[in-house]
Design an enzyme around this catalytic site. Structure first.
Site, PDB file in Angstrom:
ATOM      1  N   ARG A 123       0.830  -1.209   0.000  1.00  9.12           N
ATOM      2  CA  ARG A 123       0.000   0.000   0.000  1.00  9.12           C
ATOM      3  C   ARG A 123       0.869   1.265   0.000  1.00  9.12           C
ATOM      4  O   ARG A 123       1.921   1.315   0.634  1.00  9.12           O
ATOM      5  CB  ARG A 123      -0.875  -0.028   1.261  1.00  9.12           C
ATOM      6  N   ARG A 167      -0.283  -5.675  14.033  1.00  8.21           N
ATOM      7  CA  ARG A 167      -1.622  -5.075  13.934  1.00  8.21           C
ATOM      8  C   ARG A 167      -2.678  -6.159  13.739  1.00  8.21           C
ATOM      9  O   ARG A 167      -3.788  -6.058  14.262  1.00  8.21           O
ATOM     10  CB  ARG A 167      -1.669  -4.078  12.769  1.00  8.21           C
TER      11      ARG A 167
HETATM   12  P1  AMP Z   1      -6.144   2.564  10.644  1.00  6.45           P
HETATM   13  O1  AMP Z   1      -5.854   3.679   9.684  1.00  6.45           O
HETATM   14  O2  AMP Z   1      -7.595   2.446  10.974  1.00  6.45           O
HETATM   15  O3  AMP Z   1      -5.509   1.264  10.241  1.00  6.45           O
HETATM   16  O4  AMP Z   1      -5.442   2.996  12.034  1.00  6.45           O
HETATM   17  C1  AMP Z   1      -4.049   3.175  12.123  1.00  6.45           C
HETATM   18  C2  AMP Z   1      -3.618   3.143  13.570  1.00  6.45           C
HETATM   19  O5  AMP Z   1      -4.266   4.196  14.291  1.00  6.45           O
HETATM   20  C3  AMP Z   1      -3.995   1.875  14.330  1.00  6.45           C
HETATM   21  O6  AMP Z   1      -3.062   0.830  14.139  1.00  6.45           O
HETATM   22  C4  AMP Z   1      -4.001   2.378  15.769  1.00  6.45           C
HETATM   23  O7  AMP Z   1      -2.690   2.561  16.263  1.00  6.45           O
HETATM   24  C5  AMP Z   1      -4.605   3.766  15.606  1.00  6.45           C
HETATM   25  N1  AMP Z   1      -6.086   3.721  15.699  1.00  6.45           N
HETATM   26  C6  AMP Z   1      -7.001   3.968  14.720  1.00  6.45           C
HETATM   27  N2  AMP Z   1      -8.262   3.837  15.170  1.00  6.45           N
HETATM   28  C7  AMP Z   1      -8.138   3.492  16.488  1.00  6.45           C
HETATM   29  C8  AMP Z   1      -9.071   3.203  17.514  1.00  6.45           C
HETATM   30  N3  AMP Z   1     -10.393   3.218  17.307  1.00  6.45           N
HETATM   31  N4  AMP Z   1      -8.579   2.888  18.746  1.00  6.45           N
HETATM   32  C9  AMP Z   1      -7.260   2.879  19.007  1.00  6.45           C
HETATM   33  N5  AMP Z   1      -6.319   3.116  18.068  1.00  6.45           N
HETATM   34  C10 AMP Z   1      -6.743   3.435  16.830  1.00  6.45           C
END
Ligand code: AMP
Length: 210
Positions: A123, A167
Protein backbone atom coordinates in the site's frame (compact mmCIF):
# COMPACT_ATOMS: atom_id res chain seq x y z
CA UNK A 1 -27.87 6.35 9.05
CA UNK A 2 -25.10 5.44 11.54
CA UNK A 3 -22.88 2.61 10.41
CA UNK A 4 -19.74 0.86 11.56
CA UNK A 5 -17.38 -0.78 9.09
CA UNK A 6 -15.53 -3.54 10.90
CA UNK A 7 -12.63 -5.58 9.58
CA UNK A 8 -8.90 -6.19 9.82
CA UNK A 9 -6.49 -3.42 8.88
CA UNK A 10 -6.31 -3.53 5.08
CA UNK A 11 -9.67 -5.28 4.67
CA UNK A 12 -10.82 -2.29 2.61
CA UNK A 13 -12.92 -0.53 5.25
CA UNK A 14 -11.57 2.86 4.23
CA UNK A 15 -12.06 2.28 0.49
CA UNK A 16 -15.59 0.97 0.99
CA UNK A 17 -16.45 3.74 3.46
CA UNK A 18 -15.35 6.30 0.84
CA UNK A 19 -17.55 4.67 -1.83
CA UNK A 20 -20.60 4.10 0.35
CA UNK A 21 -20.51 7.55 2.01
CA UNK A 22 -20.92 9.19 -1.40
CA UNK A 23 -23.91 6.97 -2.18
CA UNK A 24 -25.54 7.65 1.21
CA UNK A 25 -24.48 11.31 1.49
CA UNK A 26 -23.01 10.94 4.97
CA UNK A 27 -19.36 11.49 5.98
CA UNK A 28 -16.92 8.61 6.49
CA UNK A 29 -14.98 9.04 9.71
CA UNK A 30 -11.66 7.27 10.03
CA UNK A 31 -10.09 7.47 13.47
CA UNK A 32 -6.81 6.30 11.87
CA UNK A 33 -6.86 9.36 9.56
CA UNK A 34 -7.73 11.68 12.43
CA UNK A 35 -4.80 10.28 14.41
CA UNK A 36 -2.39 10.52 11.44
CA UNK A 37 -3.44 14.15 10.84
CA UNK A 38 -2.84 14.92 14.51
CA UNK A 39 0.59 13.26 14.28
CA UNK A 40 1.44 15.25 11.14
CA UNK A 41 0.45 18.56 12.69
CA UNK A 42 2.38 17.69 15.86
CA UNK A 43 -0.51 18.35 18.27
CA UNK A 44 -0.18 17.11 21.84
CA UNK A 45 -2.57 14.23 21.11
CA UNK A 46 -0.72 13.43 17.89
CA UNK A 47 2.64 13.26 19.63
CA UNK A 48 1.17 11.06 22.36
CA UNK A 49 -0.39 8.71 19.77
CA UNK A 50 2.76 8.29 17.67
CA UNK A 51 4.50 5.58 19.71
CA UNK A 52 1.37 3.42 19.74
CA UNK A 53 0.64 3.76 16.03
CA UNK A 54 4.22 3.06 15.00
CA UNK A 55 4.31 -0.08 17.15
CA UNK A 56 1.02 -1.31 15.66
CA UNK A 57 -0.79 -0.94 18.98
CA UNK A 58 -4.09 0.72 19.76
CA UNK A 59 -3.98 4.31 20.94
CA UNK A 60 -5.43 4.57 24.50
CA UNK A 61 -9.22 4.52 24.51
CA UNK A 62 -9.79 7.87 26.26
CA UNK A 63 -7.67 9.65 23.65
CA UNK A 64 -9.40 8.15 20.61
CA UNK A 65 -12.88 8.43 22.14
CA UNK A 66 -12.29 12.18 22.68
CA UNK A 67 -11.15 12.56 19.05
CA UNK A 68 -14.25 10.72 17.83
CA UNK A 69 -16.58 12.78 20.03
CA UNK A 70 -15.12 16.03 18.68
CA UNK A 71 -15.53 14.82 15.10
CA UNK A 72 -19.12 13.59 15.34
CA UNK A 73 -20.15 16.84 17.02
CA UNK A 74 -19.52 18.67 13.71
CA UNK A 75 -22.60 19.69 11.71
CA UNK A 76 -21.92 17.36 8.75
CA UNK A 77 -22.65 14.39 11.05
CA UNK A 78 -26.21 15.38 11.86
CA UNK A 79 -27.73 12.92 9.36
CA UNK A 80 -25.39 10.07 10.23
CA UNK A 81 -21.92 8.77 9.40
CA UNK A 82 -19.85 5.72 8.67
CA UNK A 83 -17.28 4.86 11.32
CA UNK A 84 -14.16 3.31 9.80
CA UNK A 85 -11.76 1.94 12.42
CA UNK A 86 -13.89 2.72 15.47
CA UNK A 87 -14.74 0.95 17.74
CA UNK A 88 -11.61 -1.21 17.91
CA UNK A 89 -12.41 -2.98 21.20
CA UNK A 90 -15.28 -3.58 23.61
CA UNK A 91 -14.67 -0.51 25.84
CA UNK A 92 -14.90 1.72 22.73
CA UNK A 93 -18.16 0.04 21.68
CA UNK A 94 -19.48 0.60 25.22
CA UNK A 95 -18.42 4.26 24.98
CA UNK A 96 -20.67 4.64 21.92
CA UNK A 97 -23.55 3.15 23.92
CA UNK A 98 -22.87 5.57 26.80
CA UNK A 99 -22.96 8.49 24.36
CA UNK A 100 -26.47 7.33 23.43
CA UNK A 101 -25.44 6.59 19.85
CA UNK A 102 -27.68 4.02 18.19
CA UNK A 103 -25.81 2.17 15.45
CA UNK A 104 -28.08 0.98 12.62
CA UNK A 105 -25.79 -1.67 11.22
CA UNK A 106 -22.25 -3.06 11.44
CA UNK A 107 -20.73 -4.27 8.19
CA UNK A 108 -17.93 -6.78 8.76
CA UNK A 109 -15.58 -6.94 5.76
CA UNK A 110 -13.80 -10.31 5.85
CA UNK A 111 -10.37 -10.86 4.26
CA UNK A 112 -7.89 -13.70 5.05
CA UNK A 113 -4.65 -12.68 6.82
CA UNK A 114 -2.29 -13.67 3.97
CA UNK A 115 -4.12 -11.34 1.57
CA UNK A 116 -4.10 -8.56 4.19
CA UNK A 117 -0.33 -8.83 4.52
CA UNK A 118 0.20 -8.55 0.76
CA UNK A 119 -2.23 -5.62 0.52
CA UNK A 120 -0.74 -3.57 3.33
CA UNK A 121 2.91 -4.07 2.53
CA UNK A 122 2.21 -2.89 -1.06
CA UNK A 123 0.00 0.00 0.00
CA UNK A 124 1.06 3.59 -0.68
CA UNK A 125 -0.70 6.72 0.46
CA UNK A 126 -0.46 10.32 -0.64
CA UNK A 127 1.42 12.28 2.01
CA UNK A 128 -0.59 15.38 1.12
CA UNK A 129 -4.24 14.28 0.73
CA UNK A 130 -4.23 10.72 2.12
CA UNK A 131 -5.52 9.04 -1.09
CA UNK A 132 -4.72 5.31 -1.17
CA UNK A 133 -2.86 3.29 -3.85
CA UNK A 134 -1.26 -0.15 -4.21
CA UNK A 135 1.96 -0.93 -6.08
CA UNK A 136 0.30 -3.70 -8.12
CA UNK A 137 -3.49 -3.52 -7.63
CA UNK A 138 -3.98 0.24 -7.86
CA UNK A 139 -0.84 2.01 -9.08
CA UNK A 140 -0.99 5.77 -9.58
CA UNK A 141 -1.10 6.86 -13.23
CA UNK A 142 1.42 9.52 -12.15
CA UNK A 143 4.06 7.05 -10.85
CA UNK A 144 5.22 8.05 -7.40
CA UNK A 145 2.91 11.09 -7.31
CA UNK A 146 -0.77 11.25 -6.35
CA UNK A 147 -3.22 11.28 -9.25
CA UNK A 148 -5.50 13.64 -7.37
CA UNK A 149 -3.21 16.29 -5.94
CA UNK A 150 0.32 15.51 -7.19
CA UNK A 151 1.57 14.92 -3.63
CA UNK A 152 4.32 12.33 -2.97
CA UNK A 153 3.24 8.71 -2.38
CA UNK A 154 4.70 7.18 0.75
CA UNK A 155 4.51 3.92 2.71
CA UNK A 156 2.80 4.30 6.07
CA UNK A 157 5.23 3.65 8.93
CA UNK A 158 2.86 0.98 10.25
CA UNK A 159 2.69 -0.90 6.92
CA UNK A 160 6.04 -2.70 7.36
CA UNK A 161 5.70 -6.54 7.47
CA UNK A 162 6.47 -6.81 11.22
CA UNK A 163 4.12 -4.02 12.25
CA UNK A 164 1.37 -5.43 9.99
CA UNK A 165 1.71 -8.81 11.77
CA UNK A 166 1.44 -7.02 15.12
CA UNK A 167 -1.62 -5.08 13.93
CA UNK A 168 -3.27 -8.31 12.78
CA UNK A 169 -2.68 -9.83 16.21
CA UNK A 170 -4.23 -6.77 17.87
CA UNK A 171 -7.18 -7.10 15.48
CA UNK A 172 -7.78 -10.78 16.27
CA UNK A 173 -7.33 -10.31 20.02
CA UNK A 174 -9.18 -7.04 20.60
CA UNK A 175 -11.35 -6.05 17.64
CA UNK A 176 -12.68 -9.38 16.36
CA UNK A 177 -14.67 -10.07 19.57
CA UNK A 178 -16.85 -7.10 18.50
CA UNK A 179 -18.36 -9.38 15.85
CA UNK A 180 -20.03 -11.45 18.58
CA UNK A 181 -21.07 -8.28 20.39
CA UNK A 182 -22.87 -6.84 17.35
CA UNK A 183 -24.15 -10.22 16.19
CA UNK A 184 -25.86 -10.64 19.56
CA UNK A 185 -27.44 -7.21 19.03
CA UNK A 186 -28.76 -8.39 15.63
CA UNK A 187 -26.75 -5.72 13.80
CA UNK A 188 -23.95 -7.64 12.10
CA UNK A 189 -23.79 -8.15 8.33
CA UNK A 190 -20.81 -10.00 6.82
CA UNK A 191 -19.40 -9.21 3.37
CA UNK A 192 -16.45 -10.93 1.66
CA UNK A 193 -13.79 -8.28 1.10
CA UNK A 194 -11.91 -10.00 -1.72
CA UNK A 195 -12.51 -9.38 -5.41
CA UNK A 196 -13.47 -6.29 -7.37
CA UNK A 197 -13.80 -3.11 -5.27
CA UNK A 198 -16.98 -2.02 -7.09
CA UNK A 199 -18.58 -5.44 -6.61
CA UNK A 200 -17.83 -5.29 -2.88
CA UNK A 201 -19.47 -1.84 -2.70
CA UNK A 202 -22.58 -3.32 -4.36
CA UNK A 203 -22.64 -6.14 -1.78
CA UNK A 204 -22.29 -3.62 1.06
CA UNK A 205 -25.16 -1.54 -0.35
CA UNK A 206 -27.23 -4.72 -0.69
CA UNK A 207 -26.77 -5.73 2.97
CA UNK A 208 -27.67 -2.19 3.98
CA UNK A 209 -30.85 -2.52 1.94
CA UNK A 210 -29.88 0.71 0.19
P1 AMP B 1 -6.14 2.56 10.64
O1 AMP B 1 -5.85 3.68 9.68
O2 AMP B 1 -7.60 2.45 10.97
O3 AMP B 1 -5.51 1.26 10.24
O4 AMP B 1 -5.44 3.00 12.03
C1 AMP B 1 -4.05 3.17 12.12
C2 AMP B 1 -3.62 3.14 13.57
O5 AMP B 1 -4.27 4.20 14.29
C3 AMP B 1 -3.99 1.88 14.33
O6 AMP B 1 -3.06 0.83 14.14
C4 AMP B 1 -4.00 2.38 15.77
O7 AMP B 1 -2.69 2.56 16.26
C5 AMP B 1 -4.60 3.77 15.61
N1 AMP B 1 -6.09 3.72 15.70
C6 AMP B 1 -7.00 3.97 14.72
N2 AMP B 1 -8.26 3.84 15.17
C7 AMP B 1 -8.14 3.49 16.49
C8 AMP B 1 -9.07 3.20 17.51
N3 AMP B 1 -10.39 3.22 17.31
N4 AMP B 1 -8.58 2.89 18.75
C9 AMP B 1 -7.26 2.88 19.01
N5 AMP B 1 -6.32 3.12 18.07
C10 AMP B 1 -6.74 3.44 16.83
Amino acid sequence: MKLIFLGAPGAGKGTQAQNVCKLLSVPAISTGSIIRDAMKSGTEAGLAAKEYVEAGNLVPDEMVIKMLQDRIALPDCKNGYILDGFPRNLPQAQALDRMGIIIDMVVDIEVPDDIILERLVGRRICEQCGAGYHITHKPSAKGDKCELCGGPLITREDDTPQVVRDRLKVYHDQTEPLKDHYHAAGKLAVVAGTGDIGDITKMVMAVLGA
